[in-house]
Scaffold this motif. Sequence first.
Motif, short mmCIF file in Angstrom:
data_model
loop_
_atom_site.label_atom_id
_atom_site.label_comp_id
_atom_site.label_asym_id
_atom_site.label_seq_id
_atom_site.Cartn_x
_atom_site.Cartn_y
_atom_site.Cartn_z
N ALA A 35 0.81 -1.22 0.00
CA ALA A 35 0.00 0.00 0.00
C ALA A 35 0.84 1.27 0.00
CB ALA A 35 -0.95 0.01 1.20
N VAL A 36 2.11 1.16 0.37
CA VAL A 36 2.99 2.34 0.38
C VAL A 36 3.12 2.93 -1.03
CG1 VAL A 36 5.34 3.15 0.87
CG2 VAL A 36 4.22 1.55 2.43
N ARG A 37 3.00 2.07 -2.03
CA ARG A 37 3.08 2.57 -3.41
C ARG A 37 2.01 3.62 -3.69
NH1 ARG A 37 5.34 0.79 -8.32
NH2 ARG A 37 6.36 -0.85 -7.14
N GLY A 38 0.84 3.47 -3.07
CA GLY A 38 -0.22 4.46 -3.25
C GLY A 38 0.16 5.81 -2.69
N LEU A 39 0.85 5.83 -1.55
CA LEU A 39 1.32 7.09 -0.99
C LEU A 39 2.35 7.73 -1.92
CD1 LEU A 39 1.90 6.13 2.78
CD2 LEU A 39 -0.04 7.36 1.80
N MET A 40 3.28 6.91 -2.42
CA MET A 40 4.33 7.44 -3.28
C MET A 40 3.74 7.94 -4.60
SD MET A 40 7.53 8.13 -3.30
CE MET A 40 7.75 9.38 -4.57
N SER A 41 2.75 7.26 -5.12
CA SER A 41 2.12 7.68 -6.37
C SER A 41 1.43 9.04 -6.21
CB SER A 41 1.10 6.64 -6.83
OG SER A 41 1.75 5.42 -7.15
N ALA A 42 0.74 9.23 -5.08
CA ALA A 42 0.09 10.51 -4.83
C ALA A 42 1.11 11.63 -4.73
CB ALA A 42 -0.75 10.43 -3.56
N PHE A 43 2.21 11.37 -4.05
CA PHE A 43 3.26 12.39 -3.96
C PHE A 43 3.82 12.69 -5.34
CE2 PHE A 43 7.60 13.83 -3.72
CZ PHE A 43 7.57 14.80 -2.73
N GLU A 44 4.07 11.66 -6.13
CA GLU A 44 4.68 11.86 -7.45
C GLU A 44 3.80 12.74 -8.34
OE1 GLU A 44 5.98 11.57 -11.46
OE2 GLU A 44 4.04 10.81 -10.77
N VAL A 45 2.48 12.53 -8.28
CA VAL A 45 1.56 13.35 -9.08
C VAL A 45 1.69 14.82 -8.68
CG1 VAL A 45 -0.88 13.86 -9.46
CG2 VAL A 45 -0.08 11.51 -9.59
N ASP A 65 13.42 2.34 -9.25
CA ASP A 65 13.39 1.59 -8.00
C ASP A 65 13.71 2.42 -6.77
OD1 ASP A 65 12.66 -0.64 -9.38
OD2 ASP A 65 14.59 -1.66 -9.25
N ASP A 66 14.40 3.54 -6.94
CA ASP A 66 14.67 4.38 -5.77
C ASP A 66 13.37 4.91 -5.16
OD1 ASP A 66 17.34 3.97 -6.02
OD2 ASP A 66 17.81 5.93 -6.87
N TRP A 67 12.42 5.18 -6.04
CA TRP A 67 11.13 5.71 -5.58
C TRP A 67 10.04 4.64 -5.54
CZ3 TRP A 67 11.65 10.40 -3.62
CH2 TRP A 67 12.66 11.24 -4.10
N PHE A 68 10.07 3.73 -6.49
CA PHE A 68 9.02 2.71 -6.61
C PHE A 68 9.65 1.31 -6.66
CE2 PHE A 68 7.15 6.55 -8.41
CZ PHE A 68 5.89 6.57 -7.81
N PRO A 69 10.23 0.84 -5.56
CA PRO A 69 10.84 -0.49 -5.56
C PRO A 69 9.77 -1.58 -5.52
CG PRO A 69 10.86 0.40 -3.35
CD PRO A 69 10.32 1.50 -4.24
N PRO A 70 10.11 -2.81 -5.89
CA PRO A 70 9.18 -3.92 -5.69
C PRO A 70 8.88 -4.08 -4.20
CG PRO A 70 11.03 -4.56 -7.09
CD PRO A 70 11.38 -3.23 -6.51
N LEU A 71 7.62 -4.27 -3.88
CA LEU A 71 7.21 -4.37 -2.48
C LEU A 71 6.64 -5.75 -2.20
CD1 LEU A 71 5.48 -0.87 -2.12
CD2 LEU A 71 7.75 -1.54 -1.31
N VAL A 72 7.09 -6.34 -1.11
CA VAL A 72 6.67 -7.68 -0.74
C VAL A 72 5.76 -7.60 0.49
CG1 VAL A 72 8.76 -8.73 -1.66
CG2 VAL A 72 8.70 -8.02 0.73
#
Length: 464
Positions: free
Chosen positions: A249-259, A272-279
Amino acid sequence: MIAVILTTTHILLSERDVASTVGWTGLVWLAPLVGLLFYWLFGVNRIQRKAHRLRPQGSAQSESARIAAEDRAQHLLEQRYPEWVPLGHLGDALTHSVLEPGNQVRALVDGDQAYPEMLCAIDQAHHSVALSTYIFDIDAVGRQFVAALDRAHRRGVQVRVLIDAVGQRYSRPRAPRLLARLGVPVAAFLDSLLPIRNPYLNLRNHRKILVVDGRIGFTGGLNIRGGCLLANRPQSPVRDLHFLLEGPAVRGLMSAFEVDWHFTTGERLSGDDWFPPLVPVGDSLARCLPDGPDEDFDVIRRMMLGALAQARERVRIITPYFLPDQLLLMVLNVTALRGIEVQILLPERNNLRFVQWAAQAQAEQILAGGCRIFLSPPPFDHTKLMLVDDLWCFFGSSNWDPRSLRLNFELNVEVYDRTLTRQLQHLFDAKLREATEITAAQMRARSVPIKLRDGAARLLSPYL
């Protein structure tokens, strides 16, 4: 007269809300000079036109991959919580994203718990730090964050800081100027030449996001300011609640910031520095819900409505600013009339006087429908939390007022997790033990001048 007719046409074609349409039309015709000026400066349609530029073009997930991920998430929801599948479908439709399994979510009470965790995460960053906040005061707490961000930047971590242009004016020196002097990449969201610090201004970036290495995320209601660190006994203490997230779910936070960062600066953040694979790291189902007066319009409010319809036992709400529109108010009352316990916890003493007066004007109608309202004593409680039954929690930056739900850029997170929700129920119980319940009879007993004052303030509620 031509300007009045053209503006009226614009209002009729652009406004979503009937009451807003009537109000603006009446103002334009009854007071043309003032009405024309105010509409084109503050009208909702101007906000929409400006906001639509905030959504940059980007590479969208393929439709087949999105559908496959949605099917997996729904299958998991059906296995664990089959009665909650309709609410999951609603979230899918509103956000065009899926519930993410495998998350760990932890509540952090006040700045006393949140700030040390956030500062530690920044100090341990290896690749990237993304920070977005509404208020970033340069006081003892703010300087700790400036120092941590500077240290990260100096050791080669990619740092990006986004501060709302109105929120930056709550202290001097302004945080963007101080960070920029240190060489830290920083930007002000929707900056203006007007030297205004107005708590009622709209179209603000009210999101609170911190993402470190794309793997650890923080969000909630907490600004960066000394008043939230209660151990220091600040002059104007503020209670709050923040959350630490790990997992997909952290990807959703990062995506909102990126926009928001791309709109403000033109820079794309990728890789990957900003959007690494998440397990998977936990057992929570979670999803981020960005909201704003652009393509994400009305997401959070409709999620609230869906959650109220889903409730089977109880609904609990904590919010500093409670001015639900008539639809939300009606659904809250219908929920209570269905036999669901609805408890609403508000500050006894609000930091925005007009909001408190307007909320008092609505309280009698809410209480008459069977909801219960409790007032928490000082210090001012800035917590934003919604709990439904013992499974679903909803938290983030959004308040229960028109400004948050229609005019500002917000971000909330929904989580399906019995353990977390029960922990938050205990937190609610603790706050409730200190609170005082108000009744419809008490609201009716207000003096006529007070009722008139509150009723006049309520007329301004769409703009508070």
